[in-house]
Design a protein around this motif. Sequence first.
Motif, PDB file in Angstrom:
ATOM      1  N   GLU A  85     -20.441  -7.880 -18.054  1.00 13.94           N
ATOM      2  CA  GLU A  85     -19.575  -9.060 -18.000  1.00 13.94           C
ATOM      3  C   GLU A  85     -19.628  -9.632 -16.601  1.00 13.94           C
ATOM      4  OE1 GLU A  85     -15.647  -8.937 -19.618  1.00 13.94           O
ATOM      5  OE2 GLU A  85     -16.195  -7.394 -21.072  1.00 13.94           O
ATOM      6  N   GLU A  86     -19.685 -10.943 -16.528  1.00 10.44           N
ATOM      7  CA  GLU A  86     -19.753 -11.625 -15.245  1.00 10.44           C
ATOM      8  C   GLU A  86     -18.938 -12.904 -15.339  1.00 10.44           C
ATOM      9  OE1 GLU A  86     -23.167 -13.956 -12.764  1.00 10.44           O
ATOM     10  OE2 GLU A  86     -23.753 -12.098 -13.764  1.00 10.44           O
ATOM     11  N   GLU A  87     -18.085 -13.108 -14.372  1.00  9.97           N
ATOM     12  CA  GLU A  87     -17.288 -14.341 -14.346  1.00  9.97           C
ATOM     13  C   GLU A  87     -17.407 -14.941 -12.962  1.00  9.97           C
ATOM     14  OE1 GLU A  87     -12.715 -15.791 -15.005  1.00  9.97           O
ATOM     15  OE2 GLU A  87     -13.496 -14.171 -16.268  1.00  9.97           O
ATOM     16  N   SER A  89     -16.122 -18.433 -10.719  1.00  3.52           N
ATOM     17  CA  SER A  89     -15.306 -19.659 -10.656  1.00  3.52           C
ATOM     18  C   SER A  89     -15.588 -20.365  -9.344  1.00  3.52           C
ATOM     19  CB  SER A  89     -13.823 -19.328 -10.738  1.00  3.52           C
ATOM     20  OG  SER A  89     -13.498 -18.759 -11.960  1.00  3.52           O
ATOM     21  N   THR A  94     -15.513 -22.806 -14.496  1.00  2.00           N
ATOM     22  CA  THR A  94     -15.512 -21.355 -14.680  1.00  2.00           C
ATOM     23  C   THR A  94     -16.652 -21.009 -15.617  1.00  2.00           C
ATOM     24  OG1 THR A  94     -13.130 -21.205 -14.399  1.00  2.00           O
ATOM     25  CG2 THR A  94     -14.206 -19.372 -15.509  1.00  2.00           C
ATOM     26  N   ARG A  95     -17.445 -20.061 -15.206  1.00  2.00           N
ATOM     27  CA  ARG A  95     -18.547 -19.611 -16.041  1.00  2.00           C
ATOM     28  C   ARG A  95     -18.323 -18.131 -16.330  1.00  2.00           C
ATOM     29  NH1 ARG A  95     -24.467 -18.523 -13.917  1.00  2.00           N
ATOM     30  NH2 ARG A  95     -23.256 -16.869 -13.014  1.00  2.00           N
ATOM     31  N   ARG A  96     -18.374 -17.775 -17.586  1.00  2.00           N
ATOM     32  CA  ARG A  96     -18.192 -16.381 -17.985  1.00  2.00           C
ATOM     33  C   ARG A  96     -19.327 -16.004 -18.920  1.00  2.00           C
ATOM     34  NH1 ARG A  96     -13.697 -13.534 -21.593  1.00  2.00           N
ATOM     35  NH2 ARG A  96     -14.123 -11.428 -20.915  1.00  2.00           N
TER      36      ARG A  96
END
Length: 148
Positions: A85-87, A89, A94-96
């Motif tokens: 998982e990578e988030e 901002s 916001t990219r997840r």
Amino acid sequence: MKTLAKVSNGHRLPGVSNWIEDWFGRELPSFSTEFLPSINKPATNIRELPDSYELEVSAPGWKKSDFEVNVDNGLLTISAEAKKEEEMSEDNYTRREFGYSSFKRTFTLPDTIDSDKVDARYEDGILYVILPKVEHARQKPVRRIDIK
């Protein structure tokens, strides 16, 4: 008989209706999953050595902690599971991203394997599983017989 359409330079090209007939009249290629690589089944080599068998499972990009190797009632099971998982901002965005991958391979062990001594190690993208042979199945050195 195909009709040709005239273009401004005087050459003739196949008409649109002929192109459509040709396209839909063709047999489409068929694809078999048998020939497509599968992420769920990593390539495995099995090599026989004098005292053991060695399985080499190609699994680059995995961590040692992702694997589980079990021996139960004559079955060797190799499995791996990884979650990512990578988030990120920045400004108003916001990219997840997240991903999940896994595989499982099961092998029936012959009676000649000492299942209590199976061992495994992971290095350079290859999982090595060592399957020691029981004493009576090990290759014996050549013994010269004297003739009397």
